[in-house]
Design an enzyme around this catalytic site. Structure first.
Site, PDB file in Angstrom:
ATOM      1  N   GLY A  36      14.445 -65.293-101.171  1.00 32.00           N
ATOM      2  CA  GLY A  36      14.164 -64.600 -99.906  1.00 32.00           C
ATOM      3  C   GLY A  36      13.215 -63.430-100.116  1.00 32.00           C
ATOM      4  O   GLY A  36      13.379 -62.674-101.061  1.00 32.00           O
ATOM      5  N   THR A 168      15.852 -58.458-104.900  1.00 34.29           N
ATOM      6  CA  THR A 168      16.761 -59.000-103.895  1.00 34.29           C
ATOM      7  C   THR A 168      17.289 -57.864-103.019  1.00 34.29           C
ATOM      8  O   THR A 168      17.705 -56.827-103.540  1.00 34.29           O
ATOM      9  CB  THR A 168      17.964 -59.787-104.481  1.00 34.29           C
ATOM     10  OG1 THR A 168      18.851 -60.134-103.420  1.00 34.29           O
ATOM     11  CG2 THR A 168      18.724 -59.022-105.549  1.00 34.29           C
ATOM     12  N   ASP A 170      19.940 -58.158-101.502  1.00 27.87           N
ATOM     13  CA  ASP A 170      21.398 -58.230-101.657  1.00 27.87           C
ATOM     14  C   ASP A 170      21.912 -57.245-102.699  1.00 27.87           C
ATOM     15  O   ASP A 170      23.095 -56.912-102.702  1.00 27.87           O
ATOM     16  CB  ASP A 170      21.827 -59.645-102.072  1.00 27.87           C
ATOM     17  CG  ASP A 170      21.364 -60.713-101.093  1.00 27.87           C
ATOM     18  OD1 ASP A 170      20.965 -60.345 -99.969  1.00 27.87           O
ATOM     19  OD2 ASP A 170      21.387 -61.901-101.449  1.00 27.87           O
ATOM     20  N   MET A 216      22.481 -58.784 -93.617  1.00 25.13           N
ATOM     21  CA  MET A 216      22.411 -59.750 -94.712  1.00 25.13           C
ATOM     22  C   MET A 216      23.146 -59.224 -95.951  1.00 25.13           C
ATOM     23  O   MET A 216      23.702 -58.137 -95.950  1.00 25.13           O
ATOM     24  CB  MET A 216      20.954 -60.030 -95.057  1.00 25.13           C
ATOM     25  CG  MET A 216      20.230 -60.879 -94.020  1.00 25.13           C
ATOM     26  SD  MET A 216      18.477 -61.053 -94.463  1.00 25.13           S
ATOM     27  CE  MET A 216      18.021 -62.427 -93.413  1.00 25.13           C
ATOM     28  N   GLY A 217      23.082 -60.011 -97.027  1.00 26.60           N
ATOM     29  CA  GLY A 217      23.678 -59.577 -98.291  1.00 26.60           C
ATOM     30  C   GLY A 217      24.535 -60.621 -98.975  1.00 26.60           C
ATOM     31  O   GLY A 217      25.077 -60.383-100.038  1.00 26.60           O
ATOM     32  N   ARG A 218      24.716 -61.784 -98.323  1.00 26.30           N
ATOM     33  CA  ARG A 218      25.539 -62.860 -98.867  1.00 26.30           C
ATOM     34  C   ARG A 218      26.923 -62.347 -99.284  1.00 26.30           C
ATOM     35  O   ARG A 218      27.561 -61.637 -98.546  1.00 26.30           O
ATOM     36  CB  ARG A 218      24.825 -63.566-100.023  1.00 26.30           C
ATOM     37  CG  ARG A 218      23.593 -64.365 -99.615  1.00 26.30           C
ATOM     38  CD  ARG A 218      23.323 -65.549-100.512  1.00 26.30           C
ATOM     39  NE  ARG A 218      24.355 -66.571-100.350  1.00 26.30           N
ATOM     40  CZ  ARG A 218      24.330 -67.522 -99.413  1.00 26.30           C
ATOM     41  NH1 ARG A 218      23.317 -67.612 -98.569  1.00 26.30           N
ATOM     42  NH2 ARG A 218      25.312 -68.386 -99.321  1.00 26.30           N
ATOM     43  N   GLU A 273      27.283 -60.421 -93.766  1.00 27.59           N
ATOM     44  CA  GLU A 273      27.293 -61.843 -93.378  1.00 27.59           C
ATOM     45  C   GLU A 273      28.288 -62.674 -94.203  1.00 27.59           C
ATOM     46  O   GLU A 273      28.774 -63.697 -93.753  1.00 27.59           O
ATOM     47  CB  GLU A 273      25.888 -62.447 -93.520  1.00 27.59           C
ATOM     48  CG  GLU A 273      25.351 -62.463 -94.940  1.00 27.59           C
ATOM     49  CD  GLU A 273      23.935 -63.021 -95.075  1.00 27.59           C
ATOM     50  OE1 GLU A 273      23.353 -63.451 -94.067  1.00 27.59           O
ATOM     51  OE2 GLU A 273      23.418 -63.017 -96.215  1.00 27.59           O
ATOM     52  N   ARG A 327      14.623 -57.508 -93.629  1.00 32.48           N
ATOM     53  CA  ARG A 327      13.976 -57.634 -94.937  1.00 32.48           C
ATOM     54  C   ARG A 327      12.447 -57.642 -94.826  1.00 32.48           C
ATOM     55  O   ARG A 327      11.749 -57.632 -95.830  1.00 32.48           O
ATOM     56  CB  ARG A 327      14.485 -58.878 -95.671  1.00 32.48           C
ATOM     57  CG  ARG A 327      14.040 -60.191 -95.083  1.00 32.48           C
ATOM     58  CD  ARG A 327      14.620 -61.351 -95.868  1.00 32.48           C
ATOM     59  NE  ARG A 327      13.927 -62.585 -95.539  1.00 32.48           N
ATOM     60  CZ  ARG A 327      14.433 -63.797 -95.738  1.00 32.48           C
ATOM     61  NH1 ARG A 327      15.646 -63.928 -96.266  1.00 32.48           N
ATOM     62  NH2 ARG A 327      13.740 -64.872 -95.431  1.00 32.48           N
TER      63      ARG A 327
END
Length: 445
Positions: A36, A168, A170, A216-218, A273, A327
Site C-alpha cells: 500500500g 508502512t 500500519d 487503517m492499520g490492519r 479496521e 495515506r
C-alpha cells in the site's frame, strides 16, 4: 556478462565468499515499490535515486521496476537517470507510489512451483540487465520477498546486494523505532478527527450524537492510537479509541459511550479496521474476499460498532471511513516523516555499496526532546513476517485510550509541514517520465 568484481580472495570457499561480498561490485541498481502506498514512499525513492547518483564507480545505471516484483518479472523497467532533477526532488511532496506498486507474493508455501518459476525468471532479468544492487521499498510482505531474493542470490552464487527499505502506515514492522509513512498518516488522521469532532459537537443537542471514525492499520492499532494526539483536554475527542490489540467487549464500551454523551452530549469513537472480538475474530473481515497476500479484506468495523451503539443506546450514530484519503494526504504530510523516509532510501544505497546484503534499514531514536534519530540496519531474517503491536503498557487500564507513554512516542513523528509546489491554487504533484529500457528477454509466458 558477469559482474566486474574488484578485489581477490585466497582459496577456501568461506574466504572467497567473504571476499566476494566485501569486494567492490560494479553493475546496475534497481529500485521498486511494493504494498500500500503512503505519503512518504516516494521520498524513500527520491533518497535512493539521489544517493545512487553519488556512487558512479559502483553503480552504472539507476533503474526503476514498475509495479514491484510483478513488473520486474515482465522486465518492465525504466531508466531513472532520464528523469528531471526537479522531478526527483518533487517526489518528496508527491503521494502514492511513483513507480507503481503491487501486492504480488513469491509464495513458496502456498505455490512452490510458481515461486520457483518466479525466482528463475527474476534472476534471468537480473542477469540480462546486470542488476547487482536491488532495493525494495515496502512493508511486512515486501521485506519477506526481499529476504527470499537475498537467500536465492546466495544459493545461486549470483553477486547481488539486497536491501529492504521500510514503509508502512500500519507501523507494524519490528526492530525499527517506527516506519516511514506513519508520522504523516497520524498527522492527517488526528487533524481530521479534531475537525470532525468540532462538527459533531456543534450539532449535538440533548438527545446526543455519536460518530464512529474508521482508520487503517490492519491488525495493529498504531494508526488509531495516533489520533489521541488531537486530544488536548480530557473532554476533547477522540473520547474512545478501539484498538485491535484490545478485544472488543460491547458492555463496558457501551457504558463508556453513554457516560460520554451524558456529560458532553456527543461522543467520537475512533476504530482500527482490524478490531477483534473477544473470540479473536476480526469484526470486519470478509473471509470470502482476500488480497494477493491472502489477507481477508477488512471493511466495516465502524458499521459494526455503530450498529451496536444504535441498537443498545438508540443514539443517532454516523460513521466516517477515512480510507485511501489518509495515506494519500500529502498536503498535510509530516516533514519529520518525509525527511526520515528519504534518509532510509539514502542509507539503503550506502549499505549496498559498502557490501551489505540481507538487511532492512531501520530508524533508531536517540532521544525524545529534542527529537533525534539516525538510521541503522537489521537482518531481514528477523524482520520478515513478524508484526510489531502496541505494548499493553502504552494503553490505559480500561483499554479505551493510549496513555502518556504512547503520546511521548508519537508526538515527535508528526512535526513540521511539507509544502508542495502549487499550480492554480492546488498542489502540483510529480509524474515520472518512465522511459523504458530495452527488454532483453522473451516476454513472460
Amino acid at each position: 556478462g558477469g559482474p566486474q568484481v574488484r578485489g581477490h580472495g585466497r582459496d577456501g570457499p568461506r574466504t572467497n565468499e567473504r571476499n566476494r561480498i566485501m569486494a567492490e561490485l560494479v553493475g546496475n541498481l534497481l529500485v521498486a515499490q511494493s504494498g500500500g502506498p503512503t505519503c512518504a514512499i516516494n521520498a524513500s525513492l527520491a533518497g535512493v535515486i539521489q544517493e545512487a547518483g553519488r556512487h558512479p564507480d559502483e553503480i552504472e545505471e539507476i533503474y526503476g521496476g514498475l509495479n514491484g516484483i510483478y513488473g520486474i518479472l515482465r522486465e518492465d523497467i525504466v531508466d531513472l537517470q532520464e528523469e528531471q532533477r526537479n522531478a526527483i526532488e518533487g517526489l518528496k511532496s508527491t503521494p502514492a507510489a511513483a513507480l507503481g506498486t503491487c501486492r504480488y507474493k513469491v509464495d513458496f508455501t502456498r505455490d512452490p512451483e510458481q515461486a520457483a518459476k518466479d525466482m528463475d525468471r527474476l534472476f534471468q532479468v537480473f542477469e540480462a540487465q546486470n542488476i547487482r544492487y536491488f532495493l525494495y521499498i515496502g512493508g511486512n510482505d515486501s521485506q519477506d520477498t526481499a529476504l527470499k531474493i537475498h537467500e536465492e542470490a546466495i544459493k545461486r552464487g549470483y553477486a547481488l546486494r539486497m536491501i529492504g527499505v521500510p514503509k508502512t502506515i500500519d507501523n507494524d514492522l519490528p526492530h525499527t523505532d517506527h516506519c516511514p509513512g506513519y508520522g504523516s498518516v497520524v498527522k492527517y488522521d488526528a487533524t481530521t478527527v479534531m475537525e470532525i469532532a468540532k462538527d459533531v459537537g456543534s450539532m449535538a443537542t440533548e438527545e446526543g450524537a455519536c460518530c464512529v471514525i474508521e482508520v487503517m492499520g490492519r491488525a495493529a492499532g498504531w494508526v488509531a492510537a495516533g489520533t489521541v494526539l488531537g486530544k488536548r483536554r480530557p473532554e476533547d475527542a477522540p473520547h474512545i479509541i478501539l484498538l485491535p490489540e484490545i478485544p472488543f467487549d460491547p458492555a463496558p464500551f457501551l457504558q463508556k459511550v453513554k457516560e460520554t454523551i451524558d456529560a458532553l452530549k456527543y461522543c467520537v469513537v475512533v476504530v482500527g479496521e482490524g478490531l477483534r472480538r473477544t473470540d479473536g475474530q476480526e469484526m470486519s473481515a470478509d473471509k470470502t474476499r482476500v488480497d494477493a497476500f491472502g489477507h481477508p479484506i477488512l471493511s466495516g468495523a465502524a458499521e459494526r460498532v455503530a450498529e451496536s451503539i444504535q441498537d443498545s443506546l438508540k443514539t443517532k450514530t454516523r460513521t466516517v471511513k477515512l480510507g485511501y484519503a489518509q495515506r494519500a494526504a500529502s498536503h498535510w504530510a509530516s516533514a519529520t516523516d518525509v525527511a526520515e523516509a528519504a534518509a532510509c532510501g539514502e542509507a539503503a544505497v550506502r549499505a549496498a555499496v559498502e557490501g551489505k546484503s540481507g538487511f532492512m534499514v531501520k530508524l533508531v531514536r536517540k532521544q525524545n526532546d529534542p527529537y533525534e534519530w539516525e538510521t541503522g540496519l537489521h537482518s531481514l531474517v528477523e524482520v520478515a513476517n513478524a508484526e510489531h503491536m502496541i505494548p499493553r503498557e502504552w494503553i490505559s487500564e480500561d483499554g479505551f485510550l493510549p496513555n502518556e507513554k504512547f503520546v511521548e512516542f508519537a508526538r515527535p513523528l508528526i512535526q513540521g509541514e511539507v509544502r508542495a509546489a502549487e499550480e492554480g491554487g492546488l498542489p502540483k504533484y510529480v509524474t515520472l517520465e518512465k522511459v523504458p529500457i530495452e527488454k532483453k528477454l522473451a516476454p513472460l509466458a
